[in-house]
Design a protein around this motif. Structure first.
Motif, PDB file in Angstrom:
ATOM      1  N   MET A   1       0.823  -1.205   0.000  1.00 26.61           N
ATOM      2  CA  MET A   1       0.000   0.000   0.000  1.00 26.61           C
ATOM      3  C   MET A   1       0.860   1.260   0.000  1.00 26.61           C
ATOM      4  O   MET A   1       0.649   2.176  -0.809  1.00 26.61           O
ATOM      5  CB  MET A   1      -0.930   0.000   1.221  1.00 26.61           C
ATOM      6  N   CYS A   2       1.823   1.302   0.896  1.00 18.76           N
ATOM      7  CA  CYS A   2       2.633   2.509   1.046  1.00 18.76           C
ATOM      8  C   CYS A   2       3.555   2.745  -0.146  1.00 18.76           C
ATOM      9  O   CYS A   2       3.965   3.887  -0.405  1.00 18.76           O
ATOM     10  CB  CYS A   2       3.454   2.438   2.336  1.00 18.76           C
ATOM     11  N   SER A   3       3.889   1.669  -0.870  1.00 20.41           N
ATOM     12  CA  SER A   3       4.748   1.812  -2.046  1.00 20.41           C
ATOM     13  C   SER A   3       3.942   1.983  -3.327  1.00 20.41           C
ATOM     14  O   SER A   3       4.510   2.012  -4.426  1.00 20.41           O
ATOM     15  CB  SER A   3       5.680   0.599  -2.162  1.00 20.41           C
ATOM     16  N   GLY A   4       2.607   2.082  -3.201  1.00 23.28           N
ATOM     17  CA  GLY A   4       1.759   2.350  -4.354  1.00 23.28           C
ATOM     18  C   GLY A   4       1.361   1.143  -5.162  1.00 23.28           C
ATOM     19  O   GLY A   4       0.877   1.291  -6.287  1.00 23.28           O
ATOM     20  N   HIS A   5       1.522  -0.075  -4.607  1.00 26.05           N
ATOM     21  CA  HIS A   5       1.218  -1.286  -5.358  1.00 26.05           C
ATOM     22  C   HIS A   5      -0.075  -1.970  -4.915  1.00 26.05           C
ATOM     23  O   HIS A   5      -0.354  -3.098  -5.340  1.00 26.05           O
ATOM     24  CB  HIS A   5       2.387  -2.274  -5.250  1.00 26.05           C
ATOM     25  N   ALA A   6      -0.827  -1.331  -4.040  1.00 26.64           N
ATOM     26  CA  ALA A   6      -2.093  -1.921  -3.588  1.00 26.64           C
ATOM     27  C   ALA A   6      -3.142  -0.819  -3.461  1.00 26.64           C
ATOM     28  O   ALA A   6      -3.539  -0.451  -2.354  1.00 26.64           O
ATOM     29  CB  ALA A   6      -1.897  -2.652  -2.268  1.00 26.64           C
ATOM     30  N   PRO A   7      -3.598  -0.265  -4.588  1.00 24.38           N
ATOM     31  CA  PRO A   7      -4.564   0.841  -4.534  1.00 24.38           C
ATOM     32  C   PRO A   7      -5.861   0.470  -3.834  1.00 24.38           C
ATOM     33  O   PRO A   7      -6.535   1.332  -3.280  1.00 24.38           O
ATOM     34  CB  PRO A   7      -4.803   1.175  -6.012  1.00 24.38           C
ATOM     35  N   GLU A   8      -6.211  -0.827  -3.835  1.00 20.94           N
ATOM     36  CA  GLU A   8      -7.447  -1.243  -3.165  1.00 20.94           C
ATOM     37  C   GLU A   8      -7.373  -1.004  -1.654  1.00 20.94           C
ATOM     38  O   GLU A   8      -8.399  -0.764  -1.005  1.00 20.94           O
ATOM     39  CB  GLU A   8      -7.742  -2.721  -3.449  1.00 20.94           C
ATOM     40  N   LEU A   9      -6.164  -1.034  -1.109  1.00 21.62           N
ATOM     41  CA  LEU A   9      -6.010  -0.781   0.325  1.00 21.62           C
ATOM     42  C   LEU A   9      -6.065   0.710   0.651  1.00 21.62           C
ATOM     43  O   LEU A   9      -6.255   1.092   1.806  1.00 21.62           O
ATOM     44  CB  LEU A   9      -4.701  -1.381   0.836  1.00 21.62           C
ATOM     45  N   GLU A  10      -5.890   1.545  -0.351  1.00 22.77           N
ATOM     46  CA  GLU A  10      -5.975   2.992  -0.145  1.00 22.77           C
ATOM     47  C   GLU A  10      -7.430   3.465  -0.051  1.00 22.77           C
ATOM     48  O   GLU A  10      -7.696   4.578   0.407  1.00 22.77           O
ATOM     49  CB  GLU A  10      -5.282   3.726  -1.295  1.00 22.77           C
ATOM     50  N   GLU A  11      -8.361   2.628  -0.479  1.00 26.04           N
ATOM     51  CA  GLU A  11      -9.770   3.008  -0.442  1.00 26.04           C
ATOM     52  C   GLU A  11     -10.222   3.221   1.004  1.00 26.04           C
ATOM     53  O   GLU A  11      -9.837   2.464   1.904  1.00 26.04           O
ATOM     54  CB  GLU A  11     -10.634   1.921  -1.095  1.00 26.04           C
ATOM     55  N   THR A  12     -11.037   4.231   1.221  1.00 24.54           N
ATOM     56  CA  THR A  12     -11.528   4.502   2.572  1.00 24.54           C
ATOM     57  C   THR A  12     -12.377   3.353   3.102  1.00 24.54           C
ATOM     58  O   THR A  12     -12.538   3.215   4.317  1.00 24.54           O
ATOM     59  CB  THR A  12     -12.352   5.800   2.604  1.00 24.54           C
ATOM     60  N   SER A  13     -12.909   2.536   2.210  1.00 26.71           N
ATOM     61  CA  SER A  13     -13.754   1.408   2.616  1.00 26.71           C
ATOM     62  C   SER A  13     -12.955   0.183   3.046  1.00 26.71           C
ATOM     63  O   SER A  13     -13.535  -0.806   3.505  1.00 26.71           O
ATOM     64  CB  SER A  13     -14.685   1.008   1.466  1.00 26.71           C
ATOM     65  N   SER A  14     -11.627   0.229   2.913  1.00 21.17           N
ATOM     66  CA  SER A  14     -10.798  -0.927   3.259  1.00 21.17           C
ATOM     67  C   SER A  14     -10.472  -0.915   4.745  1.00 21.17           C
ATOM     68  O   SER A  14      -9.707  -0.072   5.223  1.00 21.17           O
ATOM     69  CB  SER A  14      -9.495  -0.927   2.451  1.00 21.17           C
ATOM     70  N   PHE A  15     -11.027  -1.851   5.484  1.00 25.28           N
ATOM     71  CA  PHE A  15     -10.713  -1.956   6.903  1.00 25.28           C
ATOM     72  C   PHE A  15      -9.239  -2.284   7.116  1.00 25.28           C
ATOM     73  O   PHE A  15      -8.591  -1.743   8.016  1.00 25.28           O
ATOM     74  CB  PHE A  15     -11.582  -3.039   7.562  1.00 25.28           C
ATOM     75  N   VAL A  16      -8.705  -3.194   6.283  1.00 29.81           N
ATOM     76  CA  VAL A  16      -7.300  -3.570   6.418  1.00 29.81           C
ATOM     77  C   VAL A  16      -6.403  -2.372   6.137  1.00 29.81           C
ATOM     78  O   VAL A  16      -5.446  -2.094   6.879  1.00 29.81           O
ATOM     79  CB  VAL A  16      -6.957  -4.745   5.477  1.00 29.81           C
ATOM     80  N   GLY A  17      -6.706  -1.650   5.064  1.00 27.49           N
ATOM     81  CA  GLY A  17      -5.880  -0.504   4.714  1.00 27.49           C
ATOM     82  C   GLY A  17      -5.849   0.554   5.794  1.00 27.49           C
ATOM     83  O   GLY A  17      -4.790   1.086   6.150  1.00 27.49           O
ATOM     84  N   ARG A  18      -7.025   0.859   6.346  1.00 25.55           N
ATOM     85  CA  ARG A  18      -7.068   1.900   7.390  1.00 25.55           C
ATOM     86  C   ARG A  18      -6.392   1.413   8.663  1.00 25.55           C
ATOM     87  O   ARG A  18      -5.815   2.200   9.392  1.00 25.55           O
ATOM     88  CB  ARG A  18      -8.518   2.303   7.681  1.00 25.55           C
ATOM     89  N   TRP A  19      -6.459   0.113   8.924  1.00 22.92           N
ATOM     90  CA  TRP A  19      -5.743  -0.423  10.087  1.00 22.92           C
ATOM     91  C   TRP A  19      -4.238  -0.345   9.871  1.00 22.92           C
ATOM     92  O   TRP A  19      -3.479   0.017  10.763  1.00 22.92           O
ATOM     93  CB  TRP A  19      -6.183  -1.865  10.342  1.00 22.92           C
TER      94      TRP A  19
END
Length: 215
Positions: A120-138
């Motif tokens: 996510m932080c390196s720009g390779h997981a845009p789905e985790l950047e979505e506000t709806s992603s619980f995993v991403g926000r965690w």
């Protein structure tokens, strides 16, 4: 609730096996735990990963550890905003109600959550950047750790970030006033650990060096 189903038969069989052996041989101890309540010596914050078996690693019995598991063994910063905070609630209960003497943060090798943060932080997981992603926000909790390892060679970043997940969590624990107070009074100690699943190794964090060393 119409969607719940009975327990799978293989789990029912395992339960009956446990009841006929482990429970039967230690029935008095289980009654004591039920009657006197829990008095764990330590809280363990570990990853949800099914490969990390905390009680087996330390040979712990029932009643010895107060265990909280979440994705990538993270502790968020202290933030009493009226929202639901499962990890923060577990820490509060362990420290203020159970009066544990130790909090162990246990990270591990090949952590999928940490890899997700790295992607996510390196720009390779845009789905985790979505506000709806619980995993991403965690995993946003671990962004400060990513900032510390992003200049390392790519092949070293995940291992380093796994250990940063432990360090960031230790740092965030000290933002909880009731944790900081107990630490400063010498009634609570914090410990950072990392488990190499394949090798069965455990390393602990040494503040004086800023690194991890095998125990």
């Amino acid at each position: 609730m119409q969607h719940a189903k009975p327990l799978p038969s293989y789990l029912v069989q395992r339960y009956h096996g446990w009841k006929a052996t482990t429970y039967k041989d230690n029935q008095a101890w289980y009654h004591r735990l039920a009657d006197e309540g829990q008095r764990p010596r330590a809280m363990v914050i570990s990853c949800c990963d099914s490969r990390v078996h905390v009680t087996s690693i330390f040979g712990a019995d029932q009643g010895e550890f107060f265990i909280h598991r979440n994705i990538a063994n993270l502790v968020p910063p202290y933030k009493p905003d009226g929202l639901q905070h499962g990890t923060s609630a577990a820490v509060e209960y362990a420290v203020t109600a159970l009066k544990v003497a130790h909090i162990l943060v246990l990270g591990h090798s090949n952590c999928g959550g940490v890899q997700g943060c790295l992607d996510m932080c390196s720009g390779h997981a845009p789905e985790l950047e979505e506000t709806s992603s619980f995993v991403g926000r965690w995993m946003d909790i671990l962004r400060p750790g990513y900032d510390r390892v992003k200049e390392l060679p790519s092949e070293s970043q995940r291992d380093a970030l796994e250990k940063q997940a432990v360090i960031v969590s230790l740092e965030n624990l000290m933002t909880f006033p009731f944790v900081a107070e107990e630490v400063e009074k010498g009634r609570l100690s914090l410990h950072g650990l990392w488990n190499d699943i394949g090798e069965g190794g455990v390393e602990h964090f040494l503040p004086e060096t800023g690194g991890f060393q095998p125990i």
